[in-house]
Design a protein around this motif. Structure first.
Motif, PDB file in Angstrom:
ATOM      1  N   GLY A  49      40.392  47.533  39.778  1.00  0.00           N
ATOM      2  CA  GLY A  49      39.777  46.206  39.726  1.00  0.00           C
ATOM      3  C   GLY A  49      38.258  46.213  39.779  1.00  0.00           C
ATOM      4  O   GLY A  49      37.640  45.168  39.996  1.00  0.00           O
ATOM      5  N   PRO A  69      44.986  43.530  41.537  1.00  0.00           N
ATOM      6  CA  PRO A  69      44.005  43.413  40.459  1.00  0.00           C
ATOM      7  C   PRO A  69      44.694  43.821  39.166  1.00  0.00           C
ATOM      8  O   PRO A  69      45.473  44.783  39.157  1.00  0.00           O
ATOM      9  CB  PRO A  69      42.916  44.410  40.853  1.00  0.00           C
ATOM     10  N   ARG A  73      41.462  39.751  36.277  1.00  0.00           N
ATOM     11  CA  ARG A  73      41.607  39.645  37.731  1.00  0.00           C
ATOM     12  C   ARG A  73      41.062  40.921  38.332  1.00  0.00           C
ATOM     13  O   ARG A  73      41.766  41.901  38.510  1.00  0.00           O
ATOM     14  CB  ARG A  73      43.059  39.409  38.160  1.00  0.00           C
ATOM     15  N   GLY A  74      39.771  40.917  38.560  1.00  0.00           N
ATOM     16  CA  GLY A  74      39.125  42.088  39.130  1.00  0.00           C
ATOM     17  C   GLY A  74      39.059  41.946  40.639  1.00  0.00           C
ATOM     18  O   GLY A  74      39.407  40.906  41.208  1.00  0.00           O
ATOM     19  N   ARG A  75      38.608  43.001  41.288  1.00  0.00           N
ATOM     20  CA  ARG A  75      38.257  42.863  42.709  1.00  0.00           C
ATOM     21  C   ARG A  75      36.773  42.508  42.786  1.00  0.00           C
ATOM     22  O   ARG A  75      36.370  41.639  43.534  1.00  0.00           O
ATOM     23  CB  ARG A  75      38.571  44.162  43.460  1.00  0.00           C
TER      24      ARG A  75
END
Ligand code: 5CA
Length: 438
Positions: A38, A145, A151-153
């Motif tokens: 992520g 993630p 949808r990343g961190r």
């Protein structure tokens, strides 16, 4: 930019880890590389896109009367103790301890920091309303993630915070942002649908998510089928006018996210209800005095009484938008950038690099375009024409210009739009004129 010098690590094969088309294409086109789950680096081509999107978002926020600031990414835990969110926020928050054993955190959002700035600086209703925003990297330790930067961190967000004296003022601020969001996404070539939404960890009871319909989207959504034929908002807006009619028009048709949709209470008959998926590109919240009361952000009203300010917050997923645009605009060969987000406007292909006449014609056109402010990626490499065309299709620049030995003899270049249509043979002069005039 000369392709021979450009850092563009494209991939021929589809990377196994990518489940959706935008993730696949961003990796293949050398836009991003994963660093850890992520968390991504943005390589030159991707970085140009991110900057373009960011600039559109910035221009629209400025046009709506907002002021840009930059808050720290690392925040003290104390502020979150004050708001009551430090313990509630859970494992999504990346908690850090500094060398003095002070608890800190990497900001997942900035309601607390901005409320602290406000309470230390503003005393009177005369200084209201205010709307401050920043564009900055956030960190949320997402459980899952996925889908690349979707949808990343670590992700890039534009976040606004509005401050008003009373409820009526707060609604005006909310409406401005509502309309500014429709405009921003429309400028980026996206039709966004404002949907009734839950406000989750941010709080409050009035909230809309801006959703771009896409089968690969993570949000399950429900809306009136009439939304599917709705055009993006036309751009002319007077922010000083009453925007309630615009907001009413854009909330007239039913649209709700999964969390908010109640089949028993849904006003749309089943055959007129669209059930699908979408990408949440923005989310706006009105939460009144949730933070101002908890943190003592007050002003004196016209009667001299001390009142807690009314607040809202407004987020756009700037990095996610890069993925959303690709989901909305691609074909089997690659990405099809809208001009506004394109990393370069033009890809110039030298079909026989090393041939003196081809080199000379390409160099002359390249220089002419660059001098006129056109952003050009010039493929000057000694590679097969097929390889060059395939790469241009993959990276999706809006215009392709190809120059080869036959064209040079005839005094023509081939101009083709990535979005479709036949290549046209035009004189070098006409190609330059077309691309410079836009
Ligand atoms: N403080 C509020 C508004 S400023 C807030 O944080 N809202 S949010 O949680 O809804 O995030 C705003 C936007 O950031 C979302 O609409 C979404 O587009 C984007 N976003 C949120 N989480 C992620 C993530 N993990 N990866 C990429 N983008 C994200």
């Amino acid at each position: 930019m000369r392709r021979s010098r450009y850092f563009l690590p494209t991939l021929r094969e589809n990377p196994a880890e990518a489940q959706i088309v935008s993730h696949r294409l961003m990796l293949r086109a050398g836009m991003i590389r994963q660093s850890s789950a992520g968390i991504y680096s943005w390589l030159p081509l991707g970085h140009r896109v991110l900057r373009k999107i960011e600039q559109v978002v910035r221009e629209e926020m400025d046009a709506a009367g907002c002021q840009e600031i930059l808050m720290p990414a690392i925040q003290p835990a104390e502020l979150w103790e004050e708001s009551g969110r430090y313990h509630d926020y859970g494992k999504e928050m990346l908690r850090i301890t500094d060398r003095h054993e002070r608890p800190m955190l990497f900001g997942p959002t900035h309601e607390e920091v901005v409320t602290d700035i406000f309470r230390n600086s503003v005393r009177s209703y005369r200084d209201l309303p205010q709307n401050l925003y920043q564009i900055q990297w956030k960190f949320r330790d997402e459980l899952r993630p996925r889908f690349g930067i979707m949808r990343g961190r670590e992700f890039y967000m534009k976040d606004n915070y509005s401050f008003d004296l009373d409820h009526a003022g707060a609604v005006r601020s909310y409406n401005k942002m509502f309309v500014a969001y429709l405009r921003t996404f429309a400028r980026l070539g996206l039709t966004s649908i404002p949907m009734q939404a839950e406000s989750g960890a941010i709080g409050g009871d009035y909230s809309h998510e801006f959703i771009v319909l896409a089968d690969t989207g993570e949000s399950a959504v429900y809306c009136d089928r009439a939304w599917l034929d709705t055009d993006p908002l036309a751009l002319g807006i007077d922010y000083e006018a009453d925007l309630q009619p615009v907001v009413d028009e854009w909330t007239r048709l039913y649209a709700a996210t999964d969390d908010k949709h109640d089949p028993a209470a849904c006003p749309v008959p089943e055959d007129a209800l669209y059930q699908g998926r979408g990408i949440e590109v923005g989310h706006i919240f009105y939460f009144g005095t949730k933070y101002s009361k908890a943190m003592g952000a007050t002003v004196n009203d016209p009667d001299g009484a001390e009142v807690a300010v009314e607040m809202g917050s407004y987020g756009i997923g700037v990095s996610r938008l890069a993925g959303a645009i690709i989901e909305a605009s691609h074909d089997e060969a690659g990405i099809i950038w809208p001009e506004v987000a394109a990393p370069f406007g033009v890809g110039l292909i030298n079909l026989r690099a090393g041939d003196a006449a081809c080199d000379q014609a390409c160099e002359a056109l390249y220089e002419r375009l660059v001098e006129s402010g056109v952003e050009v990626l010039y493929d000057d490499r000694d590679e097969r024409a097929g390889v060059k065309f395939a790469e241009m299709e993959l990276i999706g620049l809006p215009w392709q210009v190809a120059i080869g030995p036959r064209g040079v003899k005839a005094g023509t270049a081939e101009l083709k739009a990535r979005a479709g249509g036949e290549a046209e043979a035009l004189s070098f002069e006409s190609v330059a004129a077309r691309l410079i005039e836009g």
